[in-house]
Design a protein around this motif. Structure first.
Motif, PDB file in Angstrom:
ATOM      1  N   LYS A   1       8.425 -38.576 -60.594  1.00 40.36           N
ATOM      2  CA  LYS A   1       9.310 -37.849 -59.757  1.00 40.36           C
ATOM      3  C   LYS A   1       9.053 -36.617 -59.201  1.00 40.36           C
ATOM      4  O   LYS A   1       8.229 -35.948 -59.652  1.00 40.36           O
ATOM      5  CB  LYS A   1      10.734 -37.925 -60.543  1.00 40.36           C
ATOM      6  N   MET A   2       9.512 -36.192 -57.798  1.00 43.63           N
ATOM      7  CA  MET A   2       9.259 -34.955 -57.261  1.00 43.63           C
ATOM      8  C   MET A   2       9.760 -34.161 -58.187  1.00 43.63           C
ATOM      9  O   MET A   2      11.255 -34.238 -58.462  1.00 43.63           O
ATOM     10  CB  MET A   2      10.066 -34.919 -56.107  1.00 43.63           C
ATOM     11  N   SER A   3       8.954 -33.183 -58.757  1.00 46.09           N
ATOM     12  CA  SER A   3       9.452 -32.061 -59.656  1.00 46.09           C
ATOM     13  C   SER A   3       8.727 -30.818 -59.395  1.00 46.09           C
ATOM     14  O   SER A   3       7.475 -30.675 -59.223  1.00 46.09           O
ATOM     15  CB  SER A   3       9.218 -32.701 -60.994  1.00 46.09           C
ATOM     16  N   LYS A   4       9.486 -29.848 -59.873  1.00 42.46           N
ATOM     17  CA  LYS A   4       8.729 -28.402 -59.747  1.00 42.46           C
ATOM     18  C   LYS A   4       7.438 -28.319 -60.388  1.00 42.46           C
ATOM     19  O   LYS A   4       6.824 -27.510 -60.337  1.00 42.46           O
ATOM     20  CB  LYS A   4       9.512 -27.143 -59.741  1.00 42.46           C
TER      21      LYS A   4
ATOM     22  N   HIS B   1      13.720 -28.248 -54.220  1.00 40.64           N
ATOM     23  CA  HIS B   1      12.907 -29.411 -53.459  1.00 40.64           C
ATOM     24  C   HIS B   1      13.554 -30.329 -53.060  1.00 40.64           C
ATOM     25  O   HIS B   1      14.938 -30.339 -53.109  1.00 40.64           O
ATOM     26  CB  HIS B   1      11.855 -29.742 -54.455  1.00 40.64           C
TER      27      HIS B   1
ATOM     28  N   GLY C   1      14.091 -33.467 -53.951  1.00 45.61           N
ATOM     29  CA  GLY C   1      14.867 -34.011 -55.196  1.00 45.61           C
ATOM     30  C   GLY C   1      15.991 -33.058 -55.422  1.00 45.61           C
ATOM     31  O   GLY C   1      16.945 -33.760 -55.469  1.00 45.61           O
ATOM     32  N   ASN C   2      16.030 -31.794 -55.799  1.00 40.60           N
ATOM     33  CA  ASN C   2      17.005 -31.163 -55.970  1.00 40.60           C
ATOM     34  C   ASN C   2      18.300 -31.218 -54.976  1.00 40.60           C
ATOM     35  O   ASN C   2      19.356 -31.197 -55.153  1.00 40.60           O
ATOM     36  CB  ASN C   2      16.756 -29.652 -56.193  1.00 40.60           C
TER      37      ASN C   2
ATOM     38  N   LYS D   1      15.487 -41.611 -57.462  1.00 42.74           N
ATOM     39  CA  LYS D   1      14.849 -40.690 -57.517  1.00 42.74           C
ATOM     40  C   LYS D   1      13.780 -40.514 -56.579  1.00 42.74           C
ATOM     41  O   LYS D   1      13.302 -41.498 -56.195  1.00 42.74           O
ATOM     42  CB  LYS D   1      13.864 -40.859 -58.986  1.00 42.74           C
ATOM     43  N   ILE D   2      13.682 -39.335 -55.832  1.00 41.03           N
ATOM     44  CA  ILE D   2      12.771 -39.085 -54.782  1.00 41.03           C
ATOM     45  C   ILE D   2      11.361 -39.017 -55.671  1.00 41.03           C
ATOM     46  O   ILE D   2      11.315 -38.348 -56.743  1.00 41.03           O
ATOM     47  CB  ILE D   2      13.157 -37.992 -53.897  1.00 41.03           C
TER      48      ILE D   2
ATOM     49  N   ILE E   1      22.572 -25.277 -62.060  1.00 39.41           N
ATOM     50  CA  ILE E   1      21.093 -25.613 -61.833  1.00 39.41           C
ATOM     51  C   ILE E   1      20.229 -24.427 -62.339  1.00 39.41           C
ATOM     52  O   ILE E   1      20.754 -23.225 -62.144  1.00 39.41           O
ATOM     53  CB  ILE E   1      20.977 -25.916 -60.117  1.00 39.41           C
TER      54      ILE E   1
ATOM     55  N   GLY F   1      19.613 -34.951 -54.963  1.00 35.61           N
ATOM     56  CA  GLY F   1      20.091 -35.430 -56.033  1.00 35.61           C
ATOM     57  C   GLY F   1      21.257 -34.217 -56.574  1.00 35.61           C
ATOM     58  O   GLY F   1      21.984 -34.765 -57.517  1.00 35.61           O
ATOM     59  N   ALA F   2      21.382 -33.013 -56.144  1.00 34.49           N
ATOM     60  CA  ALA F   2      22.294 -32.116 -56.593  1.00 34.49           C
ATOM     61  C   ALA F   2      23.185 -31.289 -55.662  1.00 34.49           C
ATOM     62  O   ALA F   2      24.121 -31.736 -55.200  1.00 34.49           O
ATOM     63  CB  ALA F   2      21.647 -31.316 -57.624  1.00 34.49           C
TER      64      ALA F   2
HETATM   65  P1  ADP Z   1      12.697 -30.513 -61.645  1.00 39.75           P
HETATM   66  O1  ADP Z   1      12.718 -32.014 -62.055  1.00 39.75           O
HETATM   67  O2  ADP Z   1      12.185 -30.132 -60.406  1.00 39.75           O
HETATM   68  O3  ADP Z   1      12.496 -29.590 -62.820  1.00 39.75           O
HETATM   69  P2  ADP Z   1      15.656 -30.314 -62.331  1.00 39.75           P
HETATM   70  O4  ADP Z   1      15.531 -30.884 -63.579  1.00 39.75           O
HETATM   71  O5  ADP Z   1      15.962 -28.747 -62.453  1.00 39.75           O
HETATM   72  O6  ADP Z   1      14.413 -30.361 -61.321  1.00 39.75           O
HETATM   73  O7  ADP Z   1      16.830 -30.879 -61.530  1.00 39.75           O
HETATM   74  C1  ADP Z   1      18.049 -30.173 -61.000  1.00 39.75           C
HETATM   75  C2  ADP Z   1      18.667 -31.231 -60.184  1.00 39.75           C
HETATM   76  O8  ADP Z   1      18.005 -31.917 -59.061  1.00 39.75           O
HETATM   77  C3  ADP Z   1      19.196 -32.354 -61.307  1.00 39.75           C
HETATM   78  O9  ADP Z   1      20.470 -32.630 -60.845  1.00 39.75           O
HETATM   79  C4  ADP Z   1      18.324 -33.637 -60.939  1.00 39.75           C
HETATM   80  O10 ADP Z   1      18.961 -34.757 -61.344  1.00 39.75           O
HETATM   81  C5  ADP Z   1      18.006 -33.356 -59.346  1.00 39.75           C
HETATM   82  N1  ADP Z   1      16.678 -33.919 -59.075  1.00 39.75           N
HETATM   83  C6  ADP Z   1      15.568 -33.294 -59.401  1.00 39.75           C
HETATM   84  N2  ADP Z   1      14.569 -33.873 -59.066  1.00 39.75           N
HETATM   85  C7  ADP Z   1      14.861 -34.862 -58.554  1.00 39.75           C
HETATM   86  C8  ADP Z   1      14.273 -36.171 -57.815  1.00 39.75           C
HETATM   87  N3  ADP Z   1      13.021 -36.173 -57.720  1.00 39.75           N
HETATM   88  N4  ADP Z   1      15.063 -37.048 -57.149  1.00 39.75           N
HETATM   89  C9  ADP Z   1      16.394 -36.860 -57.277  1.00 39.75           C
HETATM   90  N5  ADP Z   1      16.981 -35.768 -57.923  1.00 39.75           N
HETATM   91  C10 ADP Z   1      16.284 -34.932 -58.410  1.00 39.75           C
END
Ligand code: ADP
Ligand code: NA
Length: 330
Positions: free
Chosen positions: A197-200, A18, A20-21, A187-188, A10, A24-25
């Protein structure tokens, strides 16, 4: 029989994981340590493929590692380490780069997505070769399986191709990893924009729930999550994407099936529902935040845990590299 080895990484690209991380991980990694010989790395070498301030990188690598331990990874069982602590990753990456065709590398769609932000010409060569470093991370530990979501399938295919090619050209050296299909955590989505998607990299912090956030802001964000003008708590991705996302979150955090949640909130409106979602988030995150803070405050202890992980990883990486170097002709 030895437990199958799993490897995952990671990126330390934010000051907190967050939700999602986590779903999802991280949470699934914790489960996998029960059945697998688990290797998990904080991939700081990957993080520098885009310009990164040194102090931020150092801080984020430690915060990421501390959160992994705080979330339940057991240093006695899982090998948790920082990628740059094991120098062999970069050596193998170079060797694999020399086995990769330009066209093959150019087909990786994640580079196209990521470089689109600043333009291909401005992107670093490291961003281009990112998937090959990832292949090195996996092959160097002779991993049997790699947890993958949809976005990583292409990279694992490249890893398998490079491992097989090396074995064919130089003799049997690498275990060819299989994908480990993660539990279907859909995906959250972003709380303010249920279509993303929830993302940093979300546009607004109000849309993201960070593991290290205080209860107050967490509750506020859930209460202010974008929903719709209706009042029934129903799972309907098309017409109620915001409510559906909150149902997915509540279900994942409490283990209650979505239809049971829908039945429970019948006739109750969004307020009660959101309050309980917020409580589930706070209850999950608070102990992780507290353990993370404690570990970050104890630098010696965190260094000790990371040294144990790096040492265990190094033993395997060096063993593989001794063979690789010999086969290549070094
Ligand atoms: P980001 O999208 O915030 O950049 P990363 O791509 O670094 O996050 O994702 C790291 C891990 O977290 C991955 O295994 C990814 O599948 C999981 N992940 C990230 N965002 C989500 C989400 N919104 N829902 C479910 N899993 C997620
Ligand atoms: Na991402």
């Amino acid at each position: 029989m030895a437990r199958p080895r799993v490897l995952s990484g990671i990126q330390p690209t934010a000051d907190s994981f967050h939700l999602g991380n986590y779903l999802g991980a991280v949470r699934q990694w914790v489960t996998l340590q029960e059945t697998h010989d688990a290797f998990y790395c904080v991939v700081d070498l990957h993080a520098i493929t885009v310009a990164t301030e040194p102090a931020a990188l150092r801080r984020r690598s430690r915060v990421a590692a501390a959160q992994l331990f705080a979330a339940g990874l057991d240093p006695e069982r899982a090998t948790v380490f920082v990628q740059s602590h094991v120098r062999e990753h970069t050596e193998l990456a170079w060797i694999l780069i020399c086995q990769t065709g330009m066209g093959e590398a150019a087909r990786m769609t994640q580079f196209k997505d990521k470089s689109a932000k600043f333009g291909e010409q401005a992107a670093s060569v490291g961003l281009f070769t990112y998937p090959i470093l990832q292949a090195a991370d996996i092959l160097i530990y002779q991993a049997n399986s790699v947890p993958v979501g949809a976005d990583q399938k292409q990279h694992l295919e490249l890893t398998r191709d490079l491992g097989q090619r090396f074995n064919h050209r130089f003799g049997d050296t690498f275990t060819i990893p299989e994908p480990y299909i993660l539990k279907e955590v859909e995906k959250i989505t972003d709380l303010q924009d249920p279509s993303a998607k929830m993302s940093k990299s979300s546009s607004s912090p109000a849309g993201i729930l960070d593991v290290l956030e205080q209860p107050g802001p967490l509750r506020k964000k859930v209460m202010r999550a974008v929903t719709d003008t209706g009042s029934e708590v129903l799972f309907d991705e098309e017409n109620k994407p915001g409510i559906s996302n909150l149902l997915r979150i509540q279900s994942a955090l409490t283990g209650t099936a979505i239809p049971d949640l829908v039945a429970r909130y019948e006739g109750q409106g969004y307020g009660t529902f959101k309050k309980e979602v917020a409580e589930a988030v706070v209850e999950t995150f608070t102990p992780i935040r507290e353990r993370t803070e404690k570990l970050l405050a104890d630098e010696v202890e965190l260094d000790r845990l990371l040294a144990i992980g790096a040492e265990r990883a190094r033993v395997v990486a060096r063993h593989t590299m001794a063979e690789v170097r010999d086969r290549v002709g070094f």
